[in-house]
Scaffold this motif. Structure first.
Motif, mmCIF file in Angstrom:
data_model
loop_
_atom_site.group_PDB
_atom_site.id
_atom_site.type_symbol
_atom_site.label_atom_id
_atom_site.label_comp_id
_atom_site.label_asym_id
_atom_site.label_seq_id
_atom_site.Cartn_x
_atom_site.Cartn_y
_atom_site.Cartn_z
ATOM 1 N N LEU A 66 26.074 31.482 50.362
ATOM 2 C CA LEU A 66 25.679 32.448 49.318
ATOM 3 C C LEU A 66 26.259 32.302 48.323
ATOM 4 C CD1 LEU A 66 23.678 34.610 48.420
ATOM 5 C CD2 LEU A 66 24.560 35.700 49.405
ATOM 6 N N GLU A 67 27.507 32.026 48.385
ATOM 7 C CA GLU A 67 28.611 33.261 47.468
ATOM 8 C C GLU A 67 28.627 31.249 46.541
ATOM 9 O OE1 GLU A 67 32.582 34.489 49.499
ATOM 10 O OE2 GLU A 67 31.927 36.699 49.665
ATOM 11 N N ILE A 68 28.874 29.816 47.208
ATOM 12 C CA ILE A 68 28.307 28.691 47.276
ATOM 13 C C ILE A 68 27.934 28.502 45.949
ATOM 14 C CG2 ILE A 68 28.361 26.574 46.969
ATOM 15 C CD1 ILE A 68 29.790 26.807 49.546
ATOM 16 N N GLN A 69 26.193 28.851 46.272
ATOM 17 C CA GLN A 69 25.326 28.928 45.508
ATOM 18 C C GLN A 69 25.347 30.094 44.061
ATOM 19 O OE1 GLN A 69 23.253 26.531 46.279
ATOM 20 N NE2 GLN A 69 24.341 26.577 48.308
ATOM 21 N N VAL A 70 25.516 31.311 44.587
ATOM 22 C CA VAL A 70 26.008 31.789 43.040
ATOM 23 C C VAL A 70 27.345 31.661 42.621
ATOM 24 C CG1 VAL A 70 27.246 34.934 42.498
ATOM 25 C CG2 VAL A 70 26.407 34.506 44.622
ATOM 26 N N LYS A 71 28.085 31.488 43.294
ATOM 27 C CA LYS A 71 29.119 30.362 41.866
ATOM 28 C C LYS A 71 29.072 29.132 40.877
ATOM 29 C CE LYS A 71 33.980 27.895 42.141
ATOM 30 N NZ LYS A 71 35.193 27.760 43.005
ATOM 31 N N GLU A 72 27.811 28.798 41.370
ATOM 32 C CA GLU A 72 27.002 27.671 41.083
ATOM 33 C C GLU A 72 26.324 28.113 39.857
ATOM 34 O OE1 GLU A 72 25.292 23.917 42.530
ATOM 35 O OE2 GLU A 72 26.684 24.378 44.530
ATOM 36 N N ILE A 73 25.080 29.461 39.896
ATOM 37 C CA ILE A 73 24.574 30.566 38.758
ATOM 38 C C ILE A 73 25.660 30.519 37.783
ATOM 39 C CG2 ILE A 73 22.892 32.002 38.809
ATOM 40 C CD1 ILE A 73 22.228 31.202 41.106
ATOM 41 N N ASN A 74 26.813 31.279 38.217
ATOM 42 C CA ASN A 74 27.500 31.515 37.028
ATOM 43 C C ASN A 74 28.199 30.431 36.942
ATOM 44 O OD1 ASN A 74 26.994 34.224 38.352
ATOM 45 N ND2 ASN A 74 28.639 34.612 39.343
ATOM 46 N N ALA A 75 28.312 29.347 36.629
ATOM 47 C CA ALA A 75 28.853 27.948 36.165
ATOM 48 C C ALA A 75 27.946 28.079 34.627
ATOM 49 C CB ALA A 75 29.436 27.248 37.114
ATOM 50 N N LEU A 76 26.456 28.070 35.407
ATOM 51 C CA LEU A 76 25.777 26.649 34.524
ATOM 52 C C LEU A 76 24.918 28.445 33.427
ATOM 53 C CD1 LEU A 76 23.187 25.443 36.951
ATOM 54 C CD2 LEU A 76 24.644 24.162 35.318
ATOM 55 N N VAL A 77 24.964 29.514 33.769
ATOM 56 C CA VAL A 77 24.535 30.823 33.489
ATOM 57 C C VAL A 77 26.469 30.905 32.258
ATOM 58 C CG1 VAL A 77 24.766 33.188 32.793
ATOM 59 C CG2 VAL A 77 23.172 32.163 34.544
ATOM 60 N N GLY A 78 27.454 30.563 32.064
ATOM 61 C CA GLY A 78 28.313 30.671 31.439
ATOM 62 C C GLY A 78 28.274 29.615 30.932
ATOM 63 N N ARG A 79 28.126 28.358 31.109
ATOM 64 C CA ARG A 79 27.650 26.607 30.018
ATOM 65 C C ARG A 79 26.360 27.226 29.576
ATOM 66 N NH1 ARG A 79 29.203 23.773 34.649
ATOM 67 N NH2 ARG A 79 26.747 22.198 34.551
ATOM 68 N N ILE A 80 25.791 28.219 29.519
ATOM 69 C CA ILE A 80 24.798 28.171 28.291
ATOM 70 C C ILE A 80 25.039 28.995 27.204
ATOM 71 C CG2 ILE A 80 22.508 29.489 28.307
ATOM 72 C CD1 ILE A 80 21.627 27.829 31.016
ATOM 73 N N GLN A 81 25.935 30.263 28.041
ATOM 74 C CA GLN A 81 26.064 31.283 26.907
ATOM 75 C C GLN A 81 27.168 30.950 26.335
ATOM 76 O OE1 GLN A 81 27.562 33.381 29.769
ATOM 77 N NE2 GLN A 81 26.225 35.821 29.602
ATOM 78 N N GLU A 82 27.949 29.762 26.273
ATOM 79 C CA GLU A 82 28.827 28.840 25.583
ATOM 80 C C GLU A 82 27.763 28.007 24.667
ATOM 81 O OE1 GLU A 82 32.237 27.887 23.465
ATOM 82 O OE2 GLU A 82 32.169 29.651 25.046
#
Length: 167
Positions: A92-108
């Protein structure tokens, strides 16, 4: 002694009443955190002013989500999470880390864009085709459905251990 799923406070009927998966110890309520930002990202083309809300979104781990939530049984959810099988929590934490990274890139991307409207369609596509599937995988993990190849890198026997939980 650590609490055990299926016993005492973490008895199956108690977990089910709290909307926590009794076999995994995980609750889908955690996914609401990601579904919120997902909805904003998909609305961005029609409502570019949602960009401000997207930029305000911050990652929260499982425990942090429940600590800050209004979920009625949040303490039980946290306790069950700690009793959940480590392989499921890790996946689960692996999936969450990927989601967070994608959202972070979108925010940037939003911060660097002249205005949200210029990148809104591209962002919505990433959300739909990359983030939404990760949220679905996270949901599957919460319900105990993990593909064998998803755990093979975690050591031999990982899938067998997960399979044994649901046998």
């Amino acid at each position: 002694m650590h609490p055990v799923l299926g016993a005492g406070e973490l008895a199956a009927d108690r977990l089910e009443q709290a909307n926590i998966n009794a076999q995994t110890g995980l609750a889908t309520d955690y996914l609401n955190h990601f579904n919120e930002v997902m909805m904003l990202l998909e609305m961005l083309p029609a409502m570019p002013d949602c960009a401000e809300d997207v930029l305000e979104w911050e990652p929260l781990d499982y425990v942090g989500h429940f600590e800050n939530s209004t979920f009625k049984d949040k303490n039980l959810a946290i306790q069950a999470y700690h009793a959940a099988p480590a392989k499921l929590r890790n996946h689960l934490e692996i999936q969450v880390k990927e989601i967070n990274a994608l959202v972070g890139r979108i925010q940037e991307q939003l911060r660097q864009a002249p205005d949200a409207a210029t990148v809104a369609v591209e962002i919505a596509e990433v959300a739909t085709h990359e983030i939404k599937p990760l949220i679905s995988i996270a949901g599957a993990v919460i319900h105990g459905h993990v593909e064998p190849e998803a755990t093979q890198h975690e050591g031999d026997g990982a899938q067998a251990e997960i399979d044994a939980l649901f046998a």
